[in-house]
Design a protein around this motif. Structure first.
Motif, PDB file in Angstrom:
ATOM      1  N   VAL A   1       0.840  -1.207   0.000  1.00 22.85           N
ATOM      2  CA  VAL A   1       0.000   0.000   0.000  1.00 22.85           C
ATOM      3  C   VAL A   1       0.875   1.257   0.000  1.00 22.85           C
ATOM      4  CG1 VAL A   1      -1.688   1.351   1.308  1.00 22.85           C
ATOM      5  CG2 VAL A   1      -2.005  -1.106   1.033  1.00 22.85           C
ATOM      6  N   LEU A   2       1.831   1.331   0.911  1.00 21.58           N
ATOM      7  CA  LEU A   2       2.780   2.440   0.915  1.00 21.58           C
ATOM      8  C   LEU A   2       4.007   2.120   0.075  1.00 21.58           C
ATOM      9  CD1 LEU A   2       2.699   3.516   4.685  1.00 21.58           C
ATOM     10  CD2 LEU A   2       1.597   4.675   2.752  1.00 21.58           C
ATOM     11  N   VAL A   3       4.495   0.902   0.209  1.00 22.49           N
ATOM     12  CA  VAL A   3       5.709   0.489  -0.509  1.00 22.49           C
ATOM     13  C   VAL A   3       5.455  -0.806  -1.276  1.00 22.49           C
ATOM     14  CG1 VAL A   3       7.386   1.636   0.985  1.00 22.49           C
ATOM     15  CG2 VAL A   3       6.540  -0.627   1.609  1.00 22.49           C
ATOM     16  N   ASP A   4       6.111  -0.916  -2.429  1.00 21.27           N
ATOM     17  CA  ASP A   4       5.928  -2.083  -3.290  1.00 21.27           C
ATOM     18  C   ASP A   4       6.889  -3.187  -2.860  1.00 21.27           C
ATOM     19  OD1 ASP A   4       4.933  -3.623  -5.336  1.00 21.27           O
ATOM     20  OD2 ASP A   4       6.211  -2.733  -6.868  1.00 21.27           O
ATOM     21  N   SER A   5       6.651  -3.684  -1.653  1.00 17.95           N
ATOM     22  CA  SER A   5       7.584  -4.636  -1.037  1.00 17.95           C
ATOM     23  C   SER A   5       7.124  -6.085  -1.128  1.00 17.95           C
ATOM     24  CB  SER A   5       7.787  -4.268   0.438  1.00 17.95           C
ATOM     25  OG  SER A   5       6.534  -4.101   1.075  1.00 17.95           O
ATOM     26  N   GLU A   6       5.882  -6.333  -1.477  1.00 15.95           N
ATOM     27  CA  GLU A   6       5.384  -7.710  -1.473  1.00 15.95           C
ATOM     28  C   GLU A   6       6.134  -8.617  -2.456  1.00 15.95           C
ATOM     29  OE1 GLU A   6       3.760  -8.860   0.798  1.00 15.95           O
ATOM     30  OE2 GLU A   6       2.089  -7.607   1.449  1.00 15.95           O
ATOM     31  N   PRO A   7       6.420  -8.180  -3.690  1.00 20.76           N
ATOM     32  CA  PRO A   7       7.178  -9.071  -4.583  1.00 20.76           C
ATOM     33  C   PRO A   7       8.568  -9.396  -4.046  1.00 20.76           C
ATOM     34  CG  PRO A   7       6.084  -7.349  -5.846  1.00 20.76           C
ATOM     35  CD  PRO A   7       5.938  -6.968  -4.405  1.00 20.76           C
TER      36      PRO A   7
ATOM     37  N   GLY B   1       1.724   7.290  -6.530  1.00 22.26           N
ATOM     38  CA  GLY B   1       0.617   8.126  -6.076  1.00 22.26           C
ATOM     39  C   GLY B   1       0.495   8.281  -4.581  1.00 22.26           C
ATOM     40  N   VAL B   2       1.264   7.495  -3.813  1.00 24.38           N
ATOM     41  CA  VAL B   2       1.133   7.533  -2.356  1.00 24.38           C
ATOM     42  C   VAL B   2       1.583   8.871  -1.779  1.00 24.38           C
ATOM     43  CG1 VAL B   2       2.324   6.686  -0.292  1.00 24.38           C
ATOM     44  CG2 VAL B   2       1.037   5.117  -1.693  1.00 24.38           C
ATOM     45  N   ARG B   3       2.705   9.381  -2.259  1.00 22.45           N
ATOM     46  CA  ARG B   3       3.203  10.637  -1.693  1.00 22.45           C
ATOM     47  C   ARG B   3       2.204  11.779  -1.927  1.00 22.45           C
ATOM     48  NH1 ARG B   3       8.293  11.252  -0.190  1.00 22.45           N
ATOM     49  NH2 ARG B   3       9.075   9.717  -1.698  1.00 22.45           N
ATOM     50  N   ASP B   4       1.617  11.818  -3.123  1.00 20.55           N
ATOM     51  CA  ASP B   4       0.618  12.851  -3.414  1.00 20.55           C
ATOM     52  C   ASP B   4      -0.608  12.698  -2.517  1.00 20.55           C
ATOM     53  OD1 ASP B   4       2.213  13.958  -5.370  1.00 20.55           O
ATOM     54  OD2 ASP B   4       1.218  12.918  -7.024  1.00 20.55           O
ATOM     55  N   LEU B   5      -1.009  11.460  -2.244  1.00 17.15           N
ATOM     56  CA  LEU B   5      -2.159  11.223  -1.376  1.00 17.15           C
ATOM     57  C   LEU B   5      -1.878  11.708   0.047  1.00 17.15           C
ATOM     58  CD1 LEU B   5      -4.923  10.085  -0.711  1.00 17.15           C
ATOM     59  CD2 LEU B   5      -3.881   7.812  -0.503  1.00 17.15           C
TER      60      LEU B   5
ATOM     61  N   PRO C   1      -3.800  -3.193  -7.725  1.00 17.32           N
ATOM     62  CA  PRO C   1      -3.320  -2.722  -9.026  1.00 17.32           C
ATOM     63  C   PRO C   1      -3.444  -3.763 -10.133  1.00 17.32           C
ATOM     64  CG  PRO C   1      -1.476  -3.211  -7.583  1.00 17.32           C
ATOM     65  CD  PRO C   1      -2.710  -3.303  -6.745  1.00 17.32           C
ATOM     66  N   GLU C   2      -3.518  -5.027  -9.754  1.00 17.25           N
ATOM     67  CA  GLU C   2      -3.692  -6.100 -10.726  1.00 17.25           C
ATOM     68  C   GLU C   2      -4.796  -7.034 -10.240  1.00 17.25           C
ATOM     69  OE1 GLU C   2      -0.020  -8.073 -11.404  1.00 17.25           O
ATOM     70  OE2 GLU C   2       1.080  -6.241 -11.866  1.00 17.25           O
TER      71      GLU C   2
ATOM     72  N   THR D   1      -7.827   0.527  -8.497  1.00 20.44           N
ATOM     73  CA  THR D   1      -6.644  -0.038  -9.150  1.00 20.44           C
ATOM     74  C   THR D   1      -5.490   0.954  -9.199  1.00 20.44           C
ATOM     75  OG1 THR D   1      -7.463   0.641 -11.328  1.00 20.44           O
ATOM     76  CG2 THR D   1      -8.035  -1.580 -10.572  1.00 20.44           C
ATOM     77  N   ARG D   2      -5.762   2.223  -8.884  1.00 21.31           N
ATOM     78  CA  ARG D   2      -4.734   3.259  -8.888  1.00 21.31           C
ATOM     79  C   ARG D   2      -4.831   4.056  -7.601  1.00 21.31           C
ATOM     80  NH1 ARG D   2      -6.094   7.022 -11.976  1.00 21.31           N
ATOM     81  NH2 ARG D   2      -4.039   7.854 -12.577  1.00 21.31           N
ATOM     82  N   MET D   3      -3.708   4.325  -6.957  1.00 24.54           N
ATOM     83  CA  MET D   3      -3.727   5.092  -5.723  1.00 24.54           C
ATOM     84  C   MET D   3      -4.246   6.507  -5.965  1.00 24.54           C
ATOM     85  SD  MET D   3      -3.240   4.512  -2.533  1.00 24.54           S
ATOM     86  CE  MET D   3      -2.267   2.992  -2.560  1.00 24.54           C
ATOM     87  N   GLN D   4      -4.142   6.985  -7.197  1.00 28.32           N
ATOM     88  CA  GLN D   4      -4.615   8.320  -7.526  1.00 28.32           C
ATOM     89  C   GLN D   4      -6.141   8.445  -7.391  1.00 28.32           C
ATOM     90  OE1 GLN D   4      -2.409   6.550  -9.157  1.00 28.32           O
ATOM     91  NE2 GLN D   4      -0.649   7.807  -9.793  1.00 28.32           N
ATOM     92  N   GLU D   5      -6.858   7.319  -7.365  1.00 28.92           N
ATOM     93  CA  GLU D   5      -8.309   7.344  -7.204  1.00 28.92           C
ATOM     94  C   GLU D   5      -8.744   7.583  -5.762  1.00 28.92           C
ATOM     95  OE1 GLU D   5     -10.289   3.957  -9.252  1.00 28.92           O
ATOM     96  OE2 GLU D   5      -8.235   3.393  -9.779  1.00 28.92           O
ATOM     97  N   VAL D   6      -7.839   7.361  -4.823  1.00 31.98           N
ATOM     98  CA  VAL D   6      -8.231   7.336  -3.415  1.00 31.98           C
ATOM     99  C   VAL D   6      -8.580   8.716  -2.867  1.00 31.98           C
ATOM    100  CG1 VAL D   6      -7.476   6.713  -1.088  1.00 31.98           C
ATOM    101  CG2 VAL D   6      -6.882   5.251  -3.017  1.00 31.98           C
TER     102      VAL D   6
END
Length: 216
Positions: free
Chosen positions: A13-19, A89-93, A187-188, A203-208
């Motif tokens: 959610v904040l960082v793309d760490s799951e992969p 998009g997280v930083r903008d949110l 996102p997917e 699907t996009r953080m910009q929607e939140v």
């Protein structure tokens, strides 16, 4: 309705760490006789605790030692230190929440140490350090609601005035149990599992920002 408190999950959610984390888990489990792709690990394990991963992996046939949780902590933290990126998009949110005067925090099944690694290298540590809730510290993990309820209590906010942003069905279930609105970031894929727990899926953080009423 604009919330009084927004509670972010951390990983995914904040960082793309799951992969990154699940690649380390996949490689480790292969050494114990359980061969899963990164995608299969994510489907099985995202949203849980490492002790939960251990127990599920054992049921799936992995011959794991008693100290496996400590071992996988070391392996995943080493992988994360090599680099993770912010979710787009997280930083903008977060900037929009601050501009609107809406409080926010992070609540994760992961440890504070793990969040220091991931948020520290992405420039978000200073923004969350004083508003951080870890299942490892509080002794209650998602899908139980206690982590989110603790965040609401500390901030003096009614659970009904909180919004949780999650990427896992486990987190969405915890939000529902806490009586909190949940926005599911997917996102997917279709987000069926999160919708099944009552989450509103984006699907996009910009929607939140629009869903939270802080889009100006």
């Amino acid at each position: 309705m604009r919330p009084d408190l927004v509670i972010f999950d951390c990983d995914g959610v904040l960082v793309d760490s799951e992969p990154v984390t699940n690649r380390a888990i996949s490689e480790n489990l292969a050494g114990y006789g359980l061969h899963l792709t990164v995608e299969e690990c994510m489907a099985q394990f995202v949203g849980g605790t490492l002790s939960g991963v251990r127990d599920k992996a054992r049921r799936m046939g992995a011959d794991l030692p008693e100290d496996w949780v400590a071992e996988i902590h070391e392996a995943t933290y080493a992988a994360l230190r090599r680099g993770v990126s912010l979710i787009a998009g997280v930083r903008d949110l977060i900037d929009a929440l601050e501009a609107a005067g809406v409080a926010y925090c992070v609540a994760s099944n992961g440890s504070r140490e793990k969040m220091r690694i991931t948020l520290g290298q992405t420039g978000l540590w200073d923004r969350f350090e004083a508003a951080m809730f870890s299942a490892r510290e509080l002794g209650v993990a998602k899908p139980e609601p206690g982590l989110f309820l603790a965040a609401a209590k500390v901030h003096g906010v009614d659970p009904a005035a909180c919004v949780v942003i999650e990427d896992s069905a486990s987190g969405a279930k915890a939000a529902a149990r806490a009586g909190m609105r949940c926005i599911g970031y997917v996102p997917e894929g279709a987000g069926v599992a999160l919708r099944g727990q009552g989450a509103e899926v984006v699907t996009r953080m910009q929607e939140v920002a629009a869903l939270l009423g802080v889009d100006g």
